[in-house]
Design a protein around this motif. Sequence first.
Motif, PDB file in Angstrom:
ATOM      1  N   LEU A 103       2.782  11.943 -13.526  1.00  0.00           N
ATOM      2  CA  LEU A 103       2.080  11.358 -12.385  1.00  0.00           C
ATOM      3  C   LEU A 103       2.487   9.892 -12.261  1.00  0.00           C
ATOM      4  O   LEU A 103       2.654   9.191 -13.263  1.00  0.00           O
ATOM      5  CB  LEU A 103       0.567  11.459 -12.586  1.00  0.00           C
ATOM      6  N   PHE A 104       2.636   9.441 -11.013  1.00  0.00           N
ATOM      7  CA  PHE A 104       2.999   8.052 -10.764  1.00  0.00           C
ATOM      8  C   PHE A 104       2.012   7.435  -9.788  1.00  0.00           C
ATOM      9  O   PHE A 104       1.212   8.131  -9.158  1.00  0.00           O
ATOM     10  CB  PHE A 104       4.429   7.957 -10.224  1.00  0.00           C
ATOM     11  N   ARG A 105       2.119   6.131  -9.666  1.00  0.00           N
ATOM     12  CA  ARG A 105       1.259   5.388  -8.750  1.00  0.00           C
ATOM     13  C   ARG A 105       2.089   4.972  -7.544  1.00  0.00           C
ATOM     14  O   ARG A 105       3.175   4.418  -7.699  1.00  0.00           O
ATOM     15  CB  ARG A 105       0.704   4.158  -9.469  1.00  0.00           C
ATOM     16  N   LEU A 106       1.566   5.253  -6.356  1.00  0.00           N
ATOM     17  CA  LEU A 106       2.283   4.945  -5.116  1.00  0.00           C
ATOM     18  C   LEU A 106       1.491   3.934  -4.300  1.00  0.00           C
ATOM     19  O   LEU A 106       0.325   4.160  -3.972  1.00  0.00           O
ATOM     20  CB  LEU A 106       2.479   6.225  -4.292  1.00  0.00           C
ATOM     21  N   LEU A 107       2.151   2.817  -3.980  1.00  0.00           N
ATOM     22  CA  LEU A 107       1.536   1.787  -3.145  1.00  0.00           C
ATOM     23  C   LEU A 107       2.284   1.697  -1.826  1.00  0.00           C
ATOM     24  O   LEU A 107       3.508   1.827  -1.793  1.00  0.00           O
ATOM     25  CB  LEU A 107       1.593   0.414  -3.825  1.00  0.00           C
ATOM     26  N   GLU A 108       1.563   1.491  -0.758  1.00  0.00           N
ATOM     27  CA  GLU A 108       2.180   1.202   0.533  1.00  0.00           C
ATOM     28  C   GLU A 108       1.893  -0.253   0.865  1.00  0.00           C
ATOM     29  O   GLU A 108       0.735  -0.681   0.867  1.00  0.00           O
ATOM     30  CB  GLU A 108       1.647   2.123   1.628  1.00  0.00           C
ATOM     31  N   VAL A 109       2.981  -1.011   1.124  1.00  0.00           N
ATOM     32  CA  VAL A 109       2.837  -2.431   1.459  1.00  0.00           C
ATOM     33  C   VAL A 109       3.656  -2.718   2.705  1.00  0.00           C
ATOM     34  O   VAL A 109       4.562  -1.972   3.065  1.00  0.00           O
ATOM     35  CB  VAL A 109       3.296  -3.330   0.285  1.00  0.00           C
ATOM     36  N   GLU A 110       3.327  -3.816   3.350  1.00  0.00           N
ATOM     37  CA  GLU A 110       4.044  -4.219   4.555  1.00  0.00           C
ATOM     38  C   GLU A 110       4.923  -5.408   4.226  1.00  0.00           C
ATOM     39  O   GLU A 110       4.469  -6.380   3.613  1.00  0.00           O
ATOM     40  CB  GLU A 110       3.046  -4.584   5.652  1.00  0.00           C
ATOM     41  N   ASP A 111       6.221  -5.333   4.603  1.00  0.00           N
ATOM     42  CA  ASP A 111       7.099  -6.469   4.336  1.00  0.00           C
ATOM     43  C   ASP A 111       6.965  -7.514   5.440  1.00  0.00           C
ATOM     44  O   ASP A 111       6.167  -7.363   6.373  1.00  0.00           O
ATOM     45  CB  ASP A 111       8.555  -6.009   4.151  1.00  0.00           C
ATOM     46  N   THR A 112       7.745  -8.585   5.336  1.00  0.00           N
ATOM     47  CA  THR A 112       7.621  -9.703   6.275  1.00  0.00           C
ATOM     48  C   THR A 112       8.021  -9.324   7.695  1.00  0.00           C
ATOM     49  O   THR A 112       7.662 -10.007   8.649  1.00  0.00           O
ATOM     50  CB  THR A 112       8.492 -10.885   5.810  1.00  0.00           C
ATOM     51  N   LYS A 113       8.769  -8.228   7.844  1.00  0.00           N
ATOM     52  CA  LYS A 113       9.190  -7.782   9.167  1.00  0.00           C
ATOM     53  C   LYS A 113       8.277  -6.700   9.754  1.00  0.00           C
ATOM     54  O   LYS A 113       8.549  -6.159  10.818  1.00  0.00           O
ATOM     55  CB  LYS A 113      10.627  -7.257   9.104  1.00  0.00           C
ATOM     56  N   GLY A 114       7.218  -6.384   9.021  1.00  0.00           N
ATOM     57  CA  GLY A 114       6.280  -5.378   9.504  1.00  0.00           C
ATOM     58  C   GLY A 114       6.631  -3.959   9.110  1.00  0.00           C
ATOM     59  O   GLY A 114       5.950  -3.008   9.534  1.00  0.00           O
ATOM     60  N   ASN A 115       7.673  -3.771   8.301  1.00  0.00           N
ATOM     61  CA  ASN A 115       8.045  -2.433   7.844  1.00  0.00           C
ATOM     62  C   ASN A 115       7.153  -1.999   6.680  1.00  0.00           C
ATOM     63  O   ASN A 115       6.750  -2.827   5.858  1.00  0.00           O
ATOM     64  CB  ASN A 115       9.510  -2.410   7.390  1.00  0.00           C
ATOM     65  N   ILE A 116       6.876  -0.707   6.612  1.00  0.00           N
ATOM     66  CA  ILE A 116       6.064  -0.171   5.535  1.00  0.00           C
ATOM     67  C   ILE A 116       6.972   0.234   4.378  1.00  0.00           C
ATOM     68  O   ILE A 116       7.908   1.019   4.550  1.00  0.00           O
ATOM     69  CB  ILE A 116       5.233   1.047   5.997  1.00  0.00           C
ATOM     70  N   LEU A 117       6.715  -0.314   3.195  1.00  0.00           N
ATOM     71  CA  LEU A 117       7.465   0.022   1.988  1.00  0.00           C
ATOM     72  C   LEU A 117       6.592   0.850   1.066  1.00  0.00           C
ATOM     73  O   LEU A 117       5.402   0.561   0.898  1.00  0.00           O
ATOM     74  CB  LEU A 117       7.912  -1.250   1.256  1.00  0.00           C
ATOM     75  N   ARG A 118       7.176   1.871   0.458  1.00  0.00           N
ATOM     76  CA  ARG A 118       6.450   2.690  -0.515  1.00  0.00           C
ATOM     77  C   ARG A 118       6.973   2.357  -1.910  1.00  0.00           C
ATOM     78  O   ARG A 118       8.132   2.597  -2.229  1.00  0.00           O
ATOM     79  CB  ARG A 118       6.640   4.178  -0.204  1.00  0.00           C
ATOM     80  N   THR A 175       5.464   3.242  -9.254  1.00  0.00           N
ATOM     81  CA  THR A 175       5.395   2.604 -10.567  1.00  0.00           C
ATOM     82  C   THR A 175       4.690   3.531 -11.550  1.00  0.00           C
ATOM     83  O   THR A 175       3.958   4.453 -11.151  1.00  0.00           O
ATOM     84  CB  THR A 175       4.650   1.260 -10.495  1.00  0.00           C
ATOM     85  N   ASN A 176       4.920   3.285 -12.826  1.00  0.00           N
ATOM     86  CA  ASN A 176       4.190   4.008 -13.867  1.00  0.00           C
ATOM     87  C   ASN A 176       3.181   3.104 -14.563  1.00  0.00           C
ATOM     88  O   ASN A 176       2.721   3.399 -15.656  1.00  0.00           O
ATOM     89  CB  ASN A 176       5.155   4.639 -14.873  1.00  0.00           C
ATOM     90  N   ARG A 177       2.835   1.991 -13.906  1.00  0.00           N
ATOM     91  CA  ARG A 177       1.794   1.091 -14.413  1.00  0.00           C
ATOM     92  C   ARG A 177       0.506   1.331 -13.638  1.00  0.00           C
ATOM     93  O   ARG A 177       0.425   1.078 -12.439  1.00  0.00           O
ATOM     94  CB  ARG A 177       2.217  -0.376 -14.246  1.00  0.00           C
ATOM     95  N   PHE A 178      -0.526   1.816 -14.336  1.00  0.00           N
ATOM     96  CA  PHE A 178      -1.824   2.037 -13.713  1.00  0.00           C
ATOM     97  C   PHE A 178      -2.825   0.959 -14.106  1.00  0.00           C
ATOM     98  O   PHE A 178      -3.951   0.941 -13.612  1.00  0.00           O
ATOM     99  CB  PHE A 178      -2.380   3.412 -14.129  1.00  0.00           C
ATOM    100  N   ASP A 179      -2.415   0.039 -15.004  1.00  0.00           N
ATOM    101  CA  ASP A 179      -3.332  -0.970 -15.525  1.00  0.00           C
ATOM    102  C   ASP A 179      -3.312  -2.261 -14.718  1.00  0.00           C
ATOM    103  O   ASP A 179      -4.175  -3.121 -14.903  1.00  0.00           O
ATOM    104  CB  ASP A 179      -3.008  -1.279 -16.988  1.00  0.00           C
ATOM    105  N   LEU A 180      -2.336  -2.443 -13.843  1.00  0.00           N
ATOM    106  CA  LEU A 180      -2.231  -3.668 -13.047  1.00  0.00           C
ATOM    107  C   LEU A 180      -2.931  -3.495 -11.707  1.00  0.00           C
ATOM    108  O   LEU A 180      -2.995  -2.379 -11.171  1.00  0.00           O
ATOM    109  CB  LEU A 180      -0.765  -4.028 -12.809  1.00  0.00           C
ATOM    110  N   ASP A 181      -3.437  -4.596 -11.150  1.00  0.00           N
ATOM    111  CA  ASP A 181      -4.043  -4.465  -9.824  1.00  0.00           C
ATOM    112  C   ASP A 181      -2.936  -4.414  -8.763  1.00  0.00           C
ATOM    113  O   ASP A 181      -1.781  -4.759  -9.018  1.00  0.00           O
ATOM    114  CB  ASP A 181      -5.066  -5.574  -9.543  1.00  0.00           C
ATOM    115  N   VAL A 182      -3.293  -3.982  -7.577  1.00  0.00           N
ATOM    116  CA  VAL A 182      -2.307  -3.711  -6.540  1.00  0.00           C
ATOM    117  C   VAL A 182      -1.542  -4.968  -6.122  1.00  0.00           C
ATOM    118  O   VAL A 182      -0.343  -4.907  -5.824  1.00  0.00           O
ATOM    119  CB  VAL A 182      -2.970  -3.053  -5.299  1.00  0.00           C
TER     120      VAL A 182
END
Length: 371
Positions: A254-269, A272-279
């Motif tokens: 199992l992995f952790r998947l984050l969706e973030v927005e870059d400076t151009k407004g694109n969505i990046l997925r 990571t295998n780190r579940f102990d860090l905050d987003v």
Amino acid sequence: MDKNTLLSSFGKWVSPINIQRLSKQVEHLKQDYYTKKLTTEAYIKLLLFAQLHELESLHAISDALLDEDLQKTLGFESISASQLSRKTNDLKPEILSTLFLDLVTKIQGHHHQSKRNMPLKIIDSSTLPLNLTNYKWAKFRKTKAGVKLHLRLVFMDQETVYPEKATITVAKEHDRNQLEVLVDDKEAMYVFDRGYVDYERFDRMTDDGYFFVSRLKKNAVIREVESFSLPDDCTVLSDKMVYIGTTQSRAENLFRLLEVEDTKGNILRLITNRFDLDVEEISEIYRSRWAIELFFKWLKQHVAIKHFYGMSETAIQNQIYLALITYCLHVLIQLETKSKKTLLRISHWLKAAIWKPAYIWLRRFEQKTST
């Protein structure tokens, strides 16, 4: 290094090179047998001078020896382009590779521990184009040739980044094939882009205790297992636990998947295998990947790797390692002086004071000037 050289700014700059260790390796590899003038030590000094001044050809390097101070430093008054060519093609790249790694060790001894729990190590590659007519051994497309520099960059903070490990291959070598070579430290956090995505290797890294953050390709198949709540003021769009891959080709862990927005407004997925860090921490870690892009840009703009001095694989590798050594020498003087000046400013000052006493160059680091 002779006493006179050490008194100059150039001598100070190259002083981290362990000449005794270099000489032992040269002797072991019988590199300077039958060499009367252009020894390996003299060649390295001369080529570092060429890197610093971005000299584009062996003829330009030969002409540089009209400088009497350079003559005194090297111990001879002239050298032909043909002699330089022979040395460039005959010098075993492992000598310069060892020198590069020795300087990396010195950098590691200088810098302070990062505020991060783990050092951040960024992996990426950059292709250096070559003319297909002259470099047929490096062909990777119908009309193109090139070599690829695969690199691991240590990111301590915005002022302290340095190359730690490098491999040089032909350009057609896939990035994924170098991942296992560049991942060898369980006390680090690795960051790499989607060109390195390999589900089987992600599983193996996770099972072996290596931590990473990467970016998934747009067409990656995911199966959500759980969605985590986010703080109200969070810039991250989503945080999930997922399986990645299709039924036929799926990662076991199992992995952790984050969706973030870059400076151009694109969505990046981000995966990571780190579940102990905050987003926000994970998002910031991936954003740090820009440092390796800037490193490659600096390397291509400010040292001599736009034009190669030889056409053999050996010549290409030697010139790339000399470029990396040049960068490391700049980092070492930056760390020694605890300077916040940019490497480019440090380089400009060095060229301006290259044969003047070293204290004149170093004194500039203490003055309050814009970086």
